[in-house]
Design a protein around this motif. Structure first.
Motif, mmCIF file in Angstrom:
data_model
loop_
_atom_site.group_PDB
_atom_site.id
_atom_site.type_symbol
_atom_site.label_atom_id
_atom_site.label_comp_id
_atom_site.label_asym_id
_atom_site.label_seq_id
_atom_site.Cartn_x
_atom_site.Cartn_y
_atom_site.Cartn_z
ATOM 1 N N ASN A 53 7.331 33.391 -10.980
ATOM 2 C CA ASN A 53 8.161 33.974 -12.033
ATOM 3 C C ASN A 53 7.231 34.410 -13.165
ATOM 4 O OD1 ASN A 53 7.613 31.687 -13.628
ATOM 5 N ND2 ASN A 53 9.651 30.797 -13.353
ATOM 6 N N ASP A 54 7.769 35.077 -14.179
ATOM 7 C CA ASP A 54 6.925 35.624 -15.249
ATOM 8 C C ASP A 54 6.097 34.552 -15.949
ATOM 9 O OD1 ASP A 54 7.857 38.146 -14.678
ATOM 10 O OD2 ASP A 54 9.151 38.298 -16.445
ATOM 11 N N GLU A 55 6.708 33.418 -16.264
ATOM 12 C CA GLU A 55 6.003 32.343 -16.958
ATOM 13 C C GLU A 55 4.818 31.840 -16.129
ATOM 14 O OE1 GLU A 55 7.103 28.203 -19.270
ATOM 15 O OE2 GLU A 55 8.238 28.703 -17.459
ATOM 16 N N LEU A 89 -1.405 43.228 -21.395
ATOM 17 C CA LEU A 89 -0.238 43.080 -20.522
ATOM 18 C C LEU A 89 0.383 41.686 -20.666
ATOM 19 C CD1 LEU A 89 -1.496 44.839 -17.272
ATOM 20 C CD2 LEU A 89 0.401 45.573 -18.723
ATOM 21 N N ILE A 90 -0.459 40.665 -20.743
ATOM 22 C CA ILE A 90 0.040 39.296 -20.911
ATOM 23 C C ILE A 90 0.800 39.185 -22.227
ATOM 24 C CG2 ILE A 90 -0.674 36.904 -21.342
ATOM 25 C CD1 ILE A 90 -3.000 37.425 -19.336
ATOM 26 N N LYS A 91 0.209 39.722 -23.286
ATOM 27 C CA LYS A 91 0.849 39.654 -24.596
ATOM 28 C C LYS A 91 2.230 40.315 -24.552
ATOM 29 C CE LYS A 91 -0.499 42.214 -28.162
ATOM 30 N NZ LYS A 91 -1.415 42.756 -29.189
ATOM 31 N N ARG A 92 2.324 41.467 -23.928
ATOM 32 C CA ARG A 92 3.612 42.168 -23.858
ATOM 33 C C ARG A 92 4.617 41.424 -22.988
ATOM 34 N NH1 ARG A 92 2.220 48.615 -23.733
ATOM 35 N NH2 ARG A 92 0.702 48.547 -25.429
#
Length: 96
Positions: A53-55, A89-92
């Protein structure tokens, strides 16, 4: 005595100590908690990343970036990807 040659393309993944068929998992279905309790070979982790998942994916990306030493400004596409684009990308993703 004959020894069986280990296939290096074999996908091995264990989550919470149980062997898992990665192909049977839905994309985006593996949580951070499960990812932190995963043991796998390189091919297993490669197969597992789309299932995070995203997390969990953010956690994996940050962990990978911590292990890349940056001693200069990026001069190659690979270095720019690791030093500039991926952190952005991680920040967004985290803002979602």
């Amino acid at each position: 005595m004959k020894f069986k040659n280990k296939s290096y393309n074999e996908v091995n993944v264990e989550i919470n100590g149980e062997r898992v068929d990665v192909n049977s998992l839905e994309d985006g279905s593996v949580s951070l908690e499960h990812y932190k309790n995963t043991r796998a070979n390189s091919d297993g982790f490669e197969a597992l990343y789309p299932k995070l998942n995203d997390e969990a994916l953010i956690h994996a990306a940050k962990n990978h970036l911590k292990n890349i030493p940056f001693k200069r400004k990026p001069v190659t596409y690979e270095e720019s990807l690791a030093a500039c684009i991926t952190p952005e990308l991680i920040k967004r993703l985290e803002l979602k």
